[in-house]
Design a protein around this motif. Structure first.
Motif, PDB file in Angstrom:
ATOM      1  N   ARG A   4       1.046  -1.209  -0.015  1.00 56.54           N
ATOM      2  CA  ARG A   4      -0.162  -0.048  -0.104  1.00 56.54           C
ATOM      3  C   ARG A   4       0.951   1.307   0.071  1.00 56.54           C
ATOM      4  NH1 ARG A   4      -5.221  -0.626  -0.030  1.00 56.54           N
ATOM      5  NH2 ARG A   4      -6.064  -2.659   1.032  1.00 56.54           N
ATOM      6  N   GLU A   5       1.911   1.137   0.625  1.00 59.76           N
ATOM      7  CA  GLU A   5       2.893   2.415   0.769  1.00 59.76           C
ATOM      8  C   GLU A   5       3.379   2.674  -0.736  1.00 59.76           C
ATOM      9  OE1 GLU A   5       2.791  -0.143   2.984  1.00 59.76           O
ATOM     10  OE2 GLU A   5       2.215   1.096   4.720  1.00 59.76           O
ATOM     11  N   GLN A   6       3.694   1.409  -1.315  1.00 64.62           N
ATOM     12  CA  GLN A   6       4.380   1.738  -2.695  1.00 64.62           C
ATOM     13  C   GLN A   6       3.064   2.262  -3.688  1.00 64.62           C
ATOM     14  OE1 GLN A   6       5.826  -2.140  -3.100  1.00 64.62           O
ATOM     15  NE2 GLN A   6       7.997  -1.573  -2.697  1.00 64.62           N
ATOM     16  N   LEU A   7       2.056   1.614  -3.584  1.00 62.15           N
ATOM     17  CA  LEU A   7       0.929   2.030  -4.350  1.00 62.15           C
ATOM     18  C   LEU A   7       0.699   3.583  -4.204  1.00 62.15           C
ATOM     19  CD1 LEU A   7      -1.758  -0.605  -3.919  1.00 62.15           C
ATOM     20  CD2 LEU A   7      -0.472  -0.195  -6.112  1.00 62.15           C
ATOM     21  N   HIS A   8       0.842   4.091  -2.973  1.00 62.92           N
ATOM     22  CA  HIS A   8       0.491   5.614  -2.487  1.00 62.92           C
ATOM     23  C   HIS A   8       1.499   6.447  -3.352  1.00 62.92           C
ATOM     24  CE1 HIS A   8       0.322   9.259  -0.151  1.00 62.92           C
ATOM     25  NE2 HIS A   8      -0.966   9.041  -0.096  1.00 62.92           N
ATOM     26  N   ALA A   9       2.716   5.763  -3.285  1.00 66.18           N
ATOM     27  CA  ALA A   9       3.927   6.613  -3.781  1.00 66.18           C
ATOM     28  C   ALA A   9       4.073   6.432  -5.538  1.00 66.18           C
ATOM     29  CB  ALA A   9       5.322   5.753  -3.446  1.00 66.18           C
ATOM     30  N   ILE A  10       3.506   5.558  -5.817  1.00 65.54           N
ATOM     31  CA  ILE A  10       3.187   5.357  -7.499  1.00 65.54           C
ATOM     32  C   ILE A  10       1.880   6.492  -7.825  1.00 65.54           C
ATOM     33  CG2 ILE A  10       2.422   4.043  -9.147  1.00 65.54           C
ATOM     34  CD1 ILE A  10       3.499   1.513  -7.879  1.00 65.54           C
ATOM     35  N   ALA A  11       0.761   6.230  -7.275  1.00 59.25           N
ATOM     36  CA  ALA A  11      -0.169   7.377  -7.480  1.00 59.25           C
ATOM     37  C   ALA A  11       0.412   8.727  -7.205  1.00 59.25           C
ATOM     38  CB  ALA A  11      -1.235   7.095  -6.339  1.00 59.25           C
ATOM     39  N   GLY A  12       1.276   9.020  -6.342  1.00 60.27           N
ATOM     40  CA  GLY A  12       1.897  10.418  -5.806  1.00 60.27           C
ATOM     41  C   GLY A  12       2.683  10.874  -7.284  1.00 60.27           C
ATOM     42  N   ALA A  13       3.608   9.913  -7.805  1.00 60.13           N
ATOM     43  CA  ALA A  13       4.458  10.100  -9.115  1.00 60.13           C
ATOM     44  C   ALA A  13       3.658  10.355 -10.057  1.00 60.13           C
ATOM     45  CB  ALA A  13       5.329   8.927  -9.101  1.00 60.13           C
ATOM     46  N   LEU A  14       2.447   9.604 -10.394  1.00 57.84           N
ATOM     47  CA  LEU A  14       1.396   9.777 -11.411  1.00 57.84           C
ATOM     48  C   LEU A  14       0.816  11.165 -11.534  1.00 57.84           C
ATOM     49  CD1 LEU A  14       0.203   6.013 -11.734  1.00 57.84           C
ATOM     50  CD2 LEU A  14       1.780   7.235 -13.056  1.00 57.84           C
ATOM     51  N   ARG A  15       0.414  11.509 -10.066  1.00 55.97           N
ATOM     52  CA  ARG A  15      -0.077  12.992  -9.962  1.00 55.97           C
ATOM     53  C   ARG A  15       0.878  13.804 -10.356  1.00 55.97           C
ATOM     54  NH1 ARG A  15      -4.372  16.377  -9.174  1.00 55.97           N
ATOM     55  NH2 ARG A  15      -3.779  17.855  -7.831  1.00 55.97           N
ATOM     56  N   ASN A  16       2.075  13.907 -10.179  1.00 58.65           N
ATOM     57  CA  ASN A  16       3.138  14.816 -10.504  1.00 58.65           C
ATOM     58  C   ASN A  16       3.374  15.037 -12.240  1.00 58.65           C
ATOM     59  OD1 ASN A  16       3.747  15.619  -7.811  1.00 58.65           O
ATOM     60  ND2 ASN A  16       5.297  14.217  -7.683  1.00 58.65           N
ATOM     61  N   VAL A  17       3.134  13.586 -12.951  1.00 60.04           N
ATOM     62  CA  VAL A  17       3.212  13.613 -14.132  1.00 60.04           C
ATOM     63  C   VAL A  17       2.090  14.363 -14.637  1.00 60.04           C
ATOM     64  CG1 VAL A  17       3.258  12.051 -16.180  1.00 60.04           C
ATOM     65  CG2 VAL A  17       4.517  11.387 -14.334  1.00 60.04           C
ATOM     66  N   LEU A  18       0.751  13.889 -14.166  1.00 57.77           N
ATOM     67  CA  LEU A  18      -0.300  14.788 -14.726  1.00 57.77           C
ATOM     68  C   LEU A  18      -0.308  16.292 -14.573  1.00 57.77           C
ATOM     69  CD1 LEU A  18      -3.031  12.027 -13.242  1.00 57.77           C
ATOM     70  CD2 LEU A  18      -2.461  12.771 -15.657  1.00 57.77           C
ATOM     71  N   LEU A  19       0.050  16.923 -13.399  1.00 56.37           N
ATOM     72  CA  LEU A  19       0.133  18.178 -13.284  1.00 56.37           C
ATOM     73  C   LEU A  19       0.909  18.825 -14.376  1.00 56.37           C
ATOM     74  CD1 LEU A  19       0.982  18.351  -9.408  1.00 56.37           C
ATOM     75  CD2 LEU A  19      -1.283  18.992 -10.510  1.00 56.37           C
ATOM     76  N   ARG A  20       1.993  18.141 -15.027  1.00 63.40           N
ATOM     77  CA  ARG A  20       2.597  18.597 -16.231  1.00 63.40           C
ATOM     78  C   ARG A  20       1.861  18.755 -17.532  1.00 63.40           C
ATOM     79  NH1 ARG A  20       6.779  16.160 -12.950  1.00 63.40           N
ATOM     80  NH2 ARG A  20       7.045  14.489 -14.499  1.00 63.40           N
ATOM     81  N   HIS A  21       0.772  18.098 -17.361  1.00 64.73           N
ATOM     82  CA  HIS A  21       0.131  17.960 -18.785  1.00 64.73           C
ATOM     83  C   HIS A  21      -1.388  18.147 -18.546  1.00 64.73           C
ATOM     84  CE1 HIS A  21       3.545  15.609 -20.719  1.00 64.73           C
ATOM     85  NE2 HIS A  21       3.844  15.188 -19.517  1.00 64.73           N
ATOM     86  N   ALA A  22      -2.087  17.998 -19.613  1.00 65.16           N
ATOM     87  CA  ALA A  22      -3.570  18.316 -19.678  1.00 65.16           C
ATOM     88  C   ALA A  22      -4.257  17.448 -19.200  1.00 65.16           C
ATOM     89  CB  ALA A  22      -3.866  18.464 -21.159  1.00 65.16           C
ATOM     90  N   ARG A  23      -4.888  17.731 -18.395  1.00 67.83           N
ATOM     91  CA  ARG A  23      -5.690  16.692 -17.660  1.00 67.83           C
ATOM     92  C   ARG A  23      -6.980  16.501 -18.047  1.00 67.83           C
ATOM     93  NH1 ARG A  23      -2.829  18.998 -13.701  1.00 67.83           N
ATOM     94  NH2 ARG A  23      -4.395  20.220 -12.608  1.00 67.83           N
ATOM     95  N   TYR A  24      -7.715  17.528 -18.936  1.00 66.34           N
ATOM     96  CA  TYR A  24      -8.944  17.366 -19.488  1.00 66.34           C
ATOM     97  C   TYR A  24      -8.982  17.981 -20.951  1.00 66.34           C
ATOM     98  CZ  TYR A  24     -10.200  17.622 -14.316  1.00 66.34           C
ATOM     99  OH  TYR A  24     -10.186  17.353 -12.928  1.00 66.34           O
ATOM    100  N   ARG A  25     -10.005  17.754 -21.698  1.00 67.12           N
ATOM    101  CA  ARG A  25     -10.071  17.766 -23.006  1.00 67.12           C
ATOM    102  C   ARG A  25     -11.337  18.108 -23.276  1.00 67.12           C
ATOM    103  NH1 ARG A  25      -6.812  13.930 -25.626  1.00 67.12           N
ATOM    104  NH2 ARG A  25      -5.157  15.370 -25.045  1.00 67.12           N
TER     105      ARG A  25
END
Length: 398
Positions: free
Chosen positions: A334-355
């Motif tokens: 679960r800790e790793q899943l949380h870290a992965i979700a956080g990393a993906l969140r950082n990726v999303l913040l640099r890209h369009a999230r809505y279209r």
């Protein structure tokens, strides 16, 4: 003697007829000459346009004081051309030149006023455009067209009540392009009232939105926000749950609200039950829920982390990337899943999230109103994660 009188009469009559014929012929020749000169001048103006000399062309066309049925279409075409090219001042001069003529038919004058109002709109002179469109809406031959432009002007200026009033008038003379727009106008006014803590006025606006559009997701979200402010988190939970059941595309917007309201109500299980219900009834799969949670920034819940695990299993790219950092055949904690979700969140913040589903506009934030095509409630979450910035993408072969 009578013979002399008769001769005088016939000579006078003949002379009068000859004079009339001469005058008529002279006038016809003059009109023909003027028409020939006018056509020659128009051809001269067209040549200037083709030679990319708009100033000279405009000077020629405006020098032609006579505008009739043969030439007015050319003036309209010229004004539209200038407006499309962004030369709004020239377009205004051309269309004003038409409006100033007194010999045109009422229909042609209305058309000229419409084009002039469009010029003002394109130039950002909304007060002048509004004045003309109001006149055309009251007495013009195409009130629906004028009212559509008025709605757009009021949207730009955030004059929501006037937009709602114009939209109501539009419904009486034609079919509006976006029937749900008026409900959004009332929601905009409700948001302003909530920000000013004028809750009775906010409720009145939301009631108006509901009358216009039943089961309206945005209205339910605002009612939930209002219920939380007024100390009724249980009602807020019910409202938020109704939104995600009905409008799954709003899940990223509602998730943090639903989680907070459930905690405030002392019923945190309501949050997990909502997500489990969505999966059970097929409203959304675990990967979609995980993506919405990552987009919203709320992924601390155990049920959401289970959805993240499922997303990693389904998406081959994510599965390969995470497997590189885990022991062989090991499942992430679960800790790793949380870290992965956080990393993906950082990726999303640099890209369009809505279209925008209508015009394709990309946005990093959720917007109810698309700033490109001006459609309401058309932004949807981008379905795929983009890991490479555009600068790192392979170049096409030249």
């Amino acid at each position: 003697m009578p013979t002399d009188v008769q001769q005088t009469f016939w000579w006078t009559l003949a002379g009068t007829l000859a004079l009339g014929w001469g005058v008529s012929t002279w006038r016809s020749l003059v009109r023909r000459k003027r028409r020939h000169e006018r056509r020659a001048r128009y051809l001269e103006g067209v040549r200037y346009l083709l030679d990319d000399k708009p100033d000279r062309a405009l000077e020629v066309f405006l020098s032609l004081s006579e505008i009739d049925d043969e030439t007015v279409d050319t003036h309209f075409a010229l004004g539209s051309l200038y407006r499309r090219r962004g030369e709004v001042e020239r377009a205004i001069r051309v269309h004003q030149h038409i409006v100033d003529r007194t010999s045109l038919s009422p229909g042609t004058r209305d058309a000229a006023l419409t084009e002039l109002a469009r010029d003002y709109f394109r130039a950002g002179l909304y007060d002048r455009a509004e004045e003309l469109f109001l006149t055309l809406a009251d007495s013009g031959r195409e009130p629906a067209l004028a009212l559509s432009h008025l709605v757009r002007i009021y949207e730009i200026q955030h004059e929501w009540q006037q937009a709602a009033d114009a939209h109501k008038r539009l419904r009486t003379v034609g079919v509006p392009e976006q029937p749900a727009a008026i409900a959004h106008f009332y929601c905009e006014m409700a948001e302003l009232a909530i920000a000013e803590q004028d809750y009775p006025r906010a409720i009145a606006h939301l009631d108006s939105a509901t009358r216009e559009q039943h089961d309206f997701g945005r209205s339910a979200i605002l009612r939930g926000d209002l219920a939380r402010r007024q100390g009724d988190p249980r009602l807020a939970v019910q409202l938020y749950r109704s939104v995600v059941r009905r409008d799954f595309h709003l899940l990223a917007l509602v998730l943090p609200r639903l989680a907070d309201a459930a905690k405030q109500a002392g019923e945190p299980q309501q949050f997990d039950e909502t997500l489990e219900e969505l999966v059970r009834k097929g409203a959304g799969n675990p990967a979609e829920i995980a993506y919405a949670a990552i987009v919203s920034g709320y992924y601390d819940d155990p049920v959401i982390l289970d959805c993240v695990r499922e997303m990693l299993r389904i998406d081959s790219d994510l599965r390969d990337m995470t497997a590189a950092f885990l022991p062989s055949a090991a499942e992430p904690t679960r800790e790793q899943l949380h870290a992965i979700a956080g990393a993906l969140r950082n990726v999303l913040l640099r890209h369009a999230r809505y279209r925008c589903s209508q015009c394709g506009l990309d946005s990093s934030t959720f917007l109810w109103h698309c700033p490109a095509c001006h459609a309401w409630d058309t932004l949807r979450g981008v379905a795929a994660l983009e890991f490479l910035p555009k600068a790192a993408l392979p170049r096409s072969a030249s």
